[in-house]
Design a protein around this motif. Sequence first.
Motif, PDB file in Angstrom:
ATOM      1  N   LEU A  16       3.452  -8.392  39.685  1.00  0.00           N
ATOM      2  CA  LEU A  16       2.841  -7.373  38.825  1.00  0.00           C
ATOM      3  C   LEU A  16       1.579  -6.749  39.429  1.00  0.00           C
ATOM      4  N   SER A  17       0.918  -7.496  40.326  1.00  0.00           N
ATOM      5  CA  SER A  17      -0.316  -6.936  40.884  1.00  0.00           C
ATOM      6  C   SER A  17      -0.038  -5.773  41.844  1.00  0.00           C
ATOM      7  N   GLU A  18       1.216  -5.474  42.085  1.00  0.00           N
ATOM      8  CA  GLU A  18       1.545  -4.261  42.858  1.00  0.00           C
ATOM      9  C   GLU A  18       1.227  -2.990  42.091  1.00  0.00           C
ATOM     10  N   LEU A  19       1.157  -3.115  40.777  1.00  0.00           N
ATOM     11  CA  LEU A  19       0.920  -1.934  39.958  1.00  0.00           C
ATOM     12  C   LEU A  19      -0.501  -1.423  40.167  1.00  0.00           C
ATOM     13  N   THR A  20      -0.641  -0.119  40.257  1.00  0.00           N
ATOM     14  CA  THR A  20      -1.974   0.460  40.325  1.00  0.00           C
ATOM     15  C   THR A  20      -2.444   0.706  38.897  1.00  0.00           C
ATOM     16  N   VAL A  21      -3.623   0.173  38.588  1.00  0.00           N
ATOM     17  CA  VAL A  21      -4.139   0.278  37.223  1.00  0.00           C
ATOM     18  C   VAL A  21      -5.294   1.272  37.238  1.00  0.00           C
ATOM     19  N   THR A  22      -5.204   2.286  36.361  1.00  0.00           N
ATOM     20  CA  THR A  22      -6.155   3.405  36.423  1.00  0.00           C
ATOM     21  C   THR A  22      -7.605   2.969  36.290  1.00  0.00           C
ATOM     22  N   ASP A  23      -7.883   2.003  35.410  1.00  0.00           N
ATOM     23  CA  ASP A  23      -9.279   1.660  35.126  1.00  0.00           C
ATOM     24  C   ASP A  23      -9.620   0.216  35.464  1.00  0.00           C
ATOM     25  N   ARG A  24      -8.931  -0.332  36.450  1.00  0.00           N
ATOM     26  CA  ARG A  24      -9.228  -1.701  36.860  1.00  0.00           C
ATOM     27  C   ARG A  24      -9.210  -1.799  38.382  1.00  0.00           C
ATOM     28  N   THR A  25     -10.105  -2.661  38.910  1.00  0.00           N
ATOM     29  CA  THR A  25     -10.065  -2.946  40.334  1.00  0.00           C
ATOM     30  C   THR A  25      -8.966  -3.975  40.602  1.00  0.00           C
ATOM     31  N   ALA A  54      -2.424  -1.523  29.157  1.00  0.00           N
ATOM     32  CA  ALA A  54      -0.990  -1.556  29.450  1.00  0.00           C
ATOM     33  C   ALA A  54      -0.659  -2.781  30.305  1.00  0.00           C
ATOM     34  N   LEU A  55      -1.548  -3.096  31.244  1.00  0.00           N
ATOM     35  CA  LEU A  55      -1.328  -4.277  32.095  1.00  0.00           C
ATOM     36  C   LEU A  55      -1.260  -5.546  31.252  1.00  0.00           C
ATOM     37  N   GLN A  56      -2.144  -5.639  30.269  1.00  0.00           N
ATOM     38  CA  GLN A  56      -2.156  -6.817  29.405  1.00  0.00           C
ATOM     39  C   GLN A  56      -0.812  -6.959  28.698  1.00  0.00           C
ATOM     40  N   LYS A  57      -0.288  -5.851  28.238  1.00  0.00           N
ATOM     41  CA  LYS A  57       0.997  -5.859  27.545  1.00  0.00           C
ATOM     42  C   LYS A  57       2.133  -6.270  28.486  1.00  0.00           C
ATOM     43  N   VAL A  58       2.098  -5.710  29.693  1.00  0.00           N
ATOM     44  CA  VAL A  58       3.139  -6.012  30.673  1.00  0.00           C
ATOM     45  C   VAL A  58       3.126  -7.499  31.037  1.00  0.00           C
ATOM     46  N   ALA A  59       1.929  -8.026  31.292  1.00  0.00           N
ATOM     47  CA  ALA A  59       1.818  -9.437  31.673  1.00  0.00           C
ATOM     48  C   ALA A  59       2.296 -10.337  30.529  1.00  0.00           C
ATOM     49  N   ALA A  60       1.933  -9.967  29.308  1.00  0.00           N
ATOM     50  CA  ALA A  60       2.321 -10.774  28.144  1.00  0.00           C
ATOM     51  C   ALA A  60       3.836 -10.745  27.949  1.00  0.00           C
ATOM     52  N   GLN A  61       4.432  -9.574  28.015  1.00  0.00           N
ATOM     53  CA  GLN A  61       5.881  -9.458  27.804  1.00  0.00           C
ATOM     54  C   GLN A  61       6.652 -10.178  28.903  1.00  0.00           C
ATOM     55  N   ALA A  62       6.140 -10.091  30.121  1.00  0.00           N
ATOM     56  CA  ALA A  62       6.810 -10.755  31.242  1.00  0.00           C
ATOM     57  C   ALA A  62       6.861 -12.260  31.000  1.00  0.00           C
ATOM     58  N   TYR A  63       5.734 -12.798  30.542  1.00  0.00           N
ATOM     59  CA  TYR A  63       5.682 -14.249  30.326  1.00  0.00           C
ATOM     60  C   TYR A  63       6.615 -14.662  29.196  1.00  0.00           C
ATOM     61  N   LYS A  64       6.683 -13.836  28.168  1.00  0.00           N
ATOM     62  CA  LYS A  64       7.567 -14.146  27.039  1.00  0.00           C
ATOM     63  C   LYS A  64       9.032 -14.154  27.464  1.00  0.00           C
ATOM     64  N   ALA A  65       9.348 -13.404  28.505  1.00  0.00           N
ATOM     65  CA  ALA A  65      10.750 -13.319  28.947  1.00  0.00           C
ATOM     66  C   ALA A  65      11.175 -14.573  29.725  1.00  0.00           C
ATOM     67  N   LEU A  66      10.201 -15.401  30.137  1.00  0.00           N
ATOM     68  CA  LEU A  66      10.562 -16.636  30.856  1.00  0.00           C
ATOM     69  C   LEU A  66      10.965 -17.699  29.840  1.00  0.00           C
ATOM     70  N   ASN A  67      11.643 -18.730  30.297  1.00  0.00           N
ATOM     71  CA  ASN A  67      11.932 -19.823  29.365  1.00  0.00           C
ATOM     72  C   ASN A  67      11.199 -21.095  29.751  1.00  0.00           C
ATOM     73  N   SER A  68      11.049 -21.973  28.766  1.00  0.00           N
ATOM     74  CA  SER A  68      10.149 -23.114  28.922  1.00  0.00           C
ATOM     75  C   SER A  68      10.655 -24.146  29.937  1.00  0.00           C
ATOM     76  N   LYS A  69      11.887 -24.039  30.347  1.00  0.00           N
ATOM     77  CA  LYS A  69      12.413 -24.989  31.344  1.00  0.00           C
ATOM     78  C   LYS A  69      11.994 -24.618  32.766  1.00  0.00           C
ATOM     79  N   VAL A 129       9.954  -5.724  34.037  1.00  0.00           N
ATOM     80  CA  VAL A 129       9.122  -5.313  32.906  1.00  0.00           C
ATOM     81  C   VAL A 129       8.826  -3.828  33.023  1.00  0.00           C
ATOM     82  N   GLY A 130       9.002  -3.129  31.923  1.00  0.00           N
ATOM     83  CA  GLY A 130       8.673  -1.710  31.891  1.00  0.00           C
ATOM     84  C   GLY A 130       7.168  -1.517  31.841  1.00  0.00           C
ATOM     85  N   ALA A 131       6.666  -0.570  32.640  1.00  0.00           N
ATOM     86  CA  ALA A 131       5.228  -0.296  32.671  1.00  0.00           C
ATOM     87  C   ALA A 131       4.909   1.111  32.177  1.00  0.00           C
ATOM     88  N   GLY A 132       5.932   1.825  31.722  1.00  0.00           N
ATOM     89  CA  GLY A 132       5.684   3.188  31.220  1.00  0.00           C
ATOM     90  C   GLY A 132       5.316   4.139  32.346  1.00  0.00           C
TER      91      GLY A 132
END
Length: 494
Positions: free
Chosen positions: A111-120, A88-103, A76-79
Motif C-alpha cells: 500500500l505504501s506505493e500509493l502517493t498520498v496528496t497530504d502525507r509524506t 483515504a489511506l486510513q480507509k484503504v489500510a483498514a479495509q485491506a486488513y479486514k479482508a484478511l482472515n485470522s488464520k 483494495v480500491g483507492a478511488g
Amino acid sequence: MDFALLSTVNPALVPADALIIAMTTQGLTPTGLALDEASAGQLSAALKAANFEAKLGQTVSLYRLNNISCPVIVVVGAGDSKEFNGRALQKVAAQAYKALNSKMQAAYSFLSELTVTDRTATQVISDIARSTLEVDYRFDQFKSKKNETNNITMTLVVGDELANATGQTALSWGQAVATGQSFARDLGNLPPNICHPSYLAEQATALAKGQRKLSVDVLGEKDMEKLGMGAFLAVSKGSEQEGKLIVMNYTGGKKGEKPVVLVGKGITFDTGGISIKPAAGMDEMKFDMCGAASVFGVMKGILAAKLPINVVCVVAAAENMPSGRATRPSDIVTTMSGQTVEILNTDAEGRLVLCDALTYVKKYDPAIVIDIATLTGACVVALGKVVSGLFSPSDSLANDILQAGEQSNDRAWRMPVLPDYQELLDSPFADIGNIGGPNGGAITAACFLARFTKDYTWAHLDIAGTAWLSGAQKGATGRPVPLLMQYLQHRVTG
Ligand code: BES
Ligand code: MN
Ligand code: ZN
C-alpha cells in the motif's frame, strides 16, 4: 499482530499467505502491474470478472493466480488517485486488513506505493500501521468466548529509501500512537463498577512502574479539601467512591523546559447527580471518563515513543452520583481559585471537576494547557460525531491543534469562546453559575472553564461526540489520542 519493513521484492515470489495491493480508478500500482504480467493477464481478467471498480475502500480477494506463489491477493480500491489523501489511506489500510482472515500468519502490503496528496512517505508508514492496529483492536475481556487472536506479521514493502532506520522510526511512531489509542479505548470501554477513580489512580501507578522519567502523584479528597477544591468535591461527595486527582509527570525533555499540561475529565460514571439523567442511554455515561482515558493513552504513547518532551497529565477522576451526601441544585461552593459557583444543575459536573484541576496545574508553570472532556451534549448537537469541538482564546495554539487533527485524521473544529457569552453564566447569588441556559451549551461550558485558565495559554477539546460510538459499533474510539500525539510530535520536531 506485528509489522516488518522490507525493501524491494519480486511480488510474484513472495512466500506469504496474502499480498495486499491497491488500485486507483486510474489503474493498478506498479506491483499490481507486475503481478498481472507474471500471471499473463489473469489478475486484470479476474478483476474485470469481479466487476471491480477500485472505489475507495472496495476490496476483492483473488485466489491462486498462475505463476504467483502467494495464494491470496487482496486488491483494495483507492478511488481517484488525484484525491487520494491521508483519510483515504486510513480507509484503504483498514479495509485491506479486514479482508484478511485470522488464520493467516504473513501478509505483504504494497500500500505504501500509493502517493498520498497530504502525507509524506514516512507518515504513510505510520498511518498504515496505526490504521491497521485500530481495526485489529478487540475488547472481549468480559466475554466467555474470546475472539480468535491474530498472529499475523504484516510486512510493509516500502522501497530502499525507507527500509532503514527512518522507516523504522515511522513504523514505531504509528505503533506508539496505536498503543496509546488502544489503552484509551480499553479504559473507556471498561464498566464503571471496575473503572472508578481509584482504579484510574492504580493505572497511573502501573504506568510509572520501572519508568525513570515518569512520576505519579495521587491526591485524595482530604488533600483536595486542604487545597480548597470545593467544586471538585461538590461532585465527588455524592459517591461512595473517593474522588482522585491523578498527576503523571513525564520529564523526557530538557531540564527547565516548560511542560505541556493535559487535563482529562474523568467522570467514571455520570448519572447527573440529583439533576438525574433520563434512563435511556444512561449506560453510555460510563464513557464520561474518555477525556481522562485519552490523557492516559497519550502518556502510554509518549512512553512507547520515548518522546523527548516534558508533559504533565492530570486526571480529574470522580463519580457523579445522587445520594444523601450529594450536592443539591442551588448549593454554592468555593473553587480553588477563590471564585464561588452556584451549582444550578448537578449534571453540569465536568466543568466543576475541571475548574479546580485547571487551577491546580498553574503550579507546573505550563507552556500550554489543553483540557480534554466529554463536556456537553450540546457539542454533539453542534458537530455530530465527526470532529471534536476546539475552543481556545489563542489563535496560534488553536491552529496548531487543528493542524495536528488534520495530520492525524483525528480532526477538530474551532468554536468561539468569546467574552460576549460570559454573561449567560451570571448567577444572582454567586460569582458564576455552572450552567448557561439552553443556547450555545458547548460554548458556555468552555466560557466557564475560560474563567479559570487566564494565567496560561489554554485550549479545550470537547470530545462528547467523538470519544465513543453508539449503536451496533458501541465502544470507545480512543480519540483524540492521535491528535494529541501528533501535536506533541510537532512540538518536538518543529
Ligand atoms: N457528560 C455530559 C455530557 C454528555 C452528554 C456527553 C451526552 C456526551 C453525551 C455532561 O456532564 C452533561 O451532563 N452535560 C449537560 C450540561 C447541562 C446540564 C448544562 C448536558 O450536556 O446536557
Ligand atoms: Mn453531566
Ligand atoms: Zn459528564
